[in-house]
Write a protein that holds these residues in place. Structure first.
Motif, PDB file in Angstrom:
ATOM      1  N   UNK A 211       0.828  -1.204   0.000  1.00 41.86           N
ATOM      2  CA  UNK A 211       0.000   0.000   0.000  1.00 41.86           C
ATOM      3  C   UNK A 211       0.863   1.255   0.000  1.00 41.86           C
ATOM      4  N   UNK A 212       1.944   1.229   0.771  1.00 41.01           N
ATOM      5  CA  UNK A 212       2.840   2.382   0.848  1.00 41.01           C
ATOM      6  C   UNK A 212       3.522   2.642  -0.483  1.00 41.01           C
ATOM      7  N   UNK A 213       4.034   1.586  -1.114  1.00 43.16           N
ATOM      8  CA  UNK A 213       4.717   1.742  -2.399  1.00 43.16           C
ATOM      9  C   UNK A 213       3.752   2.208  -3.487  1.00 43.16           C
ATOM     10  N   UNK A 214       2.546   1.678  -3.448  1.00 42.11           N
ATOM     11  CA  UNK A 214       1.544   2.091  -4.440  1.00 42.11           C
ATOM     12  C   UNK A 214       1.232   3.584  -4.300  1.00 42.11           C
ATOM     13  N   UNK A 215       1.059   4.046  -3.069  1.00 48.52           N
ATOM     14  CA  UNK A 215       0.788   5.459  -2.827  1.00 48.52           C
ATOM     15  C   UNK A 215       1.989   6.315  -3.219  1.00 48.52           C
ATOM     16  N   UNK A 216       3.171   5.900  -2.810  1.00 49.24           N
ATOM     17  CA  UNK A 216       4.389   6.668  -3.071  1.00 49.24           C
ATOM     18  C   UNK A 216       4.648   6.814  -4.569  1.00 49.24           C
ATOM     19  N   UNK A 217       4.510   5.717  -5.330  1.00 47.93           N
ATOM     20  CA  UNK A 217       4.786   5.760  -6.766  1.00 47.93           C
ATOM     21  C   UNK A 217       3.680   6.458  -7.554  1.00 47.93           C
ATOM     22  N   UNK A 218       2.479   6.503  -6.980  1.00 48.10           N
ATOM     23  CA  UNK A 218       1.369   7.169  -7.666  1.00 48.10           C
ATOM     24  C   UNK A 218       1.478   8.685  -7.617  1.00 48.10           C
ATOM     25  N   UNK A 219       2.219   9.196  -6.628  1.00 42.73           N
ATOM     26  CA  UNK A 219       2.304  10.646  -6.446  1.00 42.73           C
ATOM     27  C   UNK A 219       2.862  11.335  -7.679  1.00 42.73           C
ATOM     28  N   UNK A 220       3.804  10.690  -8.363  1.00 37.72           N
ATOM     29  CA  UNK A 220       4.466  11.326  -9.509  1.00 37.72           C
ATOM     30  C   UNK A 220       3.646  11.259 -10.795  1.00 37.72           C
TER      31      UNK A 220
END
Length: 244
Positions: A211-220
């Protein structure tokens, strides 16, 4: 789509990498429909499991009657069995492709002659087609991961644009995604992993990290088209002119 990445238990329907990678594809398809395209046939070349086409069918309106998963690796039994009522598998490019979106999701790096493959697709454009293409980025990032997946090359924004334009494709945008995790990927593949035998770096992760990686990578993602510098993946969008 790299099926060998799924052998370690990665599930595209939940894994952060595939869930982020589908976002610009869905946005591109919806943009075409908003621009006046009546329906959108999907020609998913090198489709593997067909995850991206099935996501398009599920999440966008007005997909066309042709939703083709095209992969030379399909067995006769797989071709005979429909994925869904409308999504079909085949081992060959159709004679003519029209009113559609051609997908090449992490495919060109597996082909000895990427230009020849692109031209073969272009020769079947019965009318102007659109394309969405992803490839692994940066030759300097070559590692055991590429050896395992049997890649021939990694690309830069410039090299992908060059092979597309040499094949008669018209690029509207070429950019990088997954810039935020590029330093981590470099450290893991170049410094930390001491197992030099070919293997995939794509692994299942815990639900909270996923969930964290999905959120982090979606920001860009909203700013992706301005990224001409770096990332784990190069993306190209544009037009395949009708073959004359």
């Amino acid at each position: 789509m790299d099926l060998k990445e799924l052998e370690s238990g990665v599930e595209p329907s939940t894994h952060w990498y595939y869930q982020v990678k589908k976002i610009p594809l869905l946005r591109a398809a919806n943009r075409l429909l908003r621009a006046g395209t009546q329906t959108l046939n999907i020609y998913d070349v090198g489709a593997g499991s067909g995850f991206f086409t099935q996501e398009l069918q599920r999440q966008i309106q007005r997909t066309g009657p042709e939703l083709l998963l095209i992969d030379t690796g399909y067995t006769p039994e797989e071709v005979r069995a429909s994925v869904t009522e409308r999504v079909k598998k085949t081992t060959e490019l159709p004679a003519t492709m029209q009113q559609g979106l051609v997908l090449l999701m992490d495919v060109l790096e597996h082909v000895p002659d990427d230009g020849a493959m692109l031209k073969a697709i272009g020769d079947r454009a019965g009318e102007e087609l659109h394309f969405f293409i992803t490839v692994p980025a940066h030759p300097q990032l070559w590692s055991f991961h590429d050896d395992y997946l049997e890649h021939y090359r990694r690309y830069t924004q410039q090299s992908l644009r060059a092979v597309l334009e040499d094949s008669g494709y018209r690029c509207e945008s070429v950019y990088y995604i997954f810039v935020g995790i590029l330093p981590l990927a470099w450290i893991m593949r170049k410094l930390l992993d001491k197992n030099h035998s070919p293997h995939s770096s794509m692994k299942p992760v815990s639900p909270w990290l996923n969930k964290l990686l999905r959120l982090y990578c979606s920001i860009e993602i909203p700013f992706r088209k301005g990224n001409r510098l770096c990332g784990l993946t190069v993306v190209a969008e544009g037009v395949i002119p009708a073959h004359k």
